[in-house]
Enzyme design. Structure first.
Site, short mmCIF file in Angstrom:
data_model
loop_
_atom_site.label_atom_id
_atom_site.label_comp_id
_atom_site.label_asym_id
_atom_site.label_seq_id
_atom_site.Cartn_x
_atom_site.Cartn_y
_atom_site.Cartn_z
N HIS A 71 4.82 -36.58 -72.31
CA HIS A 71 3.90 -37.49 -71.60
C HIS A 71 4.53 -37.89 -70.27
O HIS A 71 5.74 -38.09 -70.18
CB HIS A 71 3.59 -38.73 -72.45
CG HIS A 71 2.47 -39.52 -71.87
ND1 HIS A 71 2.66 -40.41 -70.83
CD2 HIS A 71 1.14 -39.52 -72.12
CE1 HIS A 71 1.49 -40.92 -70.50
NE2 HIS A 71 0.55 -40.40 -71.27
N GLU A 73 -2.73 -33.86 -67.97
CA GLU A 73 -2.92 -35.23 -67.51
C GLU A 73 -2.31 -35.37 -66.11
O GLU A 73 -1.08 -35.53 -65.98
CB GLU A 73 -2.19 -36.22 -68.45
CG GLU A 73 -2.71 -36.21 -69.87
CD GLU A 73 -2.41 -37.53 -70.58
OE1 GLU A 73 -3.36 -38.22 -70.95
OE2 GLU A 73 -1.22 -37.87 -70.75
P1 13P Z 1 -5.45 -43.79 -69.18
O1 13P Z 1 -6.63 -43.32 -70.01
O2 13P Z 1 -5.19 -45.25 -69.32
O3 13P Z 1 -5.56 -43.30 -67.78
O4 13P Z 1 -4.16 -43.08 -69.80
C1 13P Z 1 -4.19 -41.71 -70.06
C2 13P Z 1 -2.99 -41.31 -70.80
O5 13P Z 1 -1.88 -41.42 -70.32
C3 13P Z 1 -3.17 -40.81 -72.17
O6 13P Z 1 -2.00 -40.27 -72.67
#
Ligand code: 13P
Length: 236
Positions: free
Chosen positions: A87, A156
């Protein structure tokens, strides 16, 4: 589809129990794969068959002298077999290197865990253009077994996490098509997924689900996303 909630450093153990209980009544009506990653001290045995509980982190060890860390032994107590690795908050805030992530990946792969492996570029790389982005993200795949049967990838973009900003749907489609060439594993999108954009994001080609942070803290919002996925699964 896979609808996943990363609760990050939110909710106490009792609040997490309430959350899982409320979410369970929606999840058991759904045909989607629902994953929830509670805070470490909120890991527990939960009464649910419809929600898979995963850990946001763990150290690649059975047990031992690793102050402040959580090993396999502590996860096994609660039957946890799913882990989030790579992450962006762990890469960028906690300083986890690609080498360490590969070590974790290999350890938990060997233990048969379902691994949600996260990749994504920061703002300045996105601004440098598509080639720079692909080069950057490719490095995050280095050393990772992209053929692992229990692998899920989450794209992400760092600049979209917790900011309310998202790539356009065309940009998501474009990068997901590229990432699918690297691995045929299910590919989730994460970064400011909200109730008002979740259905559109889930409709994009090569988006196999979403990984949701802040919006997932509201059971009714997260449940609505599960329902969108159910609706789309009938036509997708
Ligand atoms: P947000 O949905 O708060 O942008 O976070 C996304 C995230 O990091 C999920 O792992």
């Amino acid at each position: 589809m896979i609808i996943a909630a990363n609760l990050k450093t939110n909710l106490t153990r009792s609040a997490t129990h309430k959350y899982i209980e409320e979410l369970n009544s929606f999840a058991e009506e759904s045909s989607q794969e629902v994953l929830v990653f509670p805070a470490m001290t909120s890991l527990d045995s939960f009464e649910t068959k419809s929600i898979t509980i995963g850990t946001q982190n763990a150290y690649p060890t059975q047990n031992g002298a690793f102050t402040g860390e959580t090993g396999l032994e502590q996860l096994e107590e609660f039957g946890i077999k799913t882990i989030l690795i790579g992450h962006s908050e762990r890469r960028h805030i906690l300083g986890e290197s690609q080498e360490f992530l590969v070590e974790k990946f290999n350890y938990f792969k060997e233990k048969g865990f379902k691994i949600v492996f996260c990749v994504g570029e920061p703002q300045e790389i996105r601004e440098a253009g598509k080639e720079a982005m692909l080069t950057y993200i490719s490095k995050q795949y280095e050393g990772i077994d992209t053929e692992y049967a229990n692998l899920i990838i989450a794209y992400e973009p760092v600049w979209a996490i917790g900011t309310g900003l998202t790539p356009t749907l065309e940009d998501i489609a474009d990068i997901h098509a590229e990432l699918k060439k690297k691995s045929s594993a299910p590919l989730l999108y994460g970064g400011s997924v909200k109730v008002n954009n979740a259905k559109d994001v889930l409709s994009v080609n090569n988006v196999d689900g979403v990984l949701v942070g802040s919006a997932a803290l509201y059971v009714e919002h997260f449940s609505q996303m599960i329902q969108y996925a159910d609706e789309l699964s009938q036509i997708k």
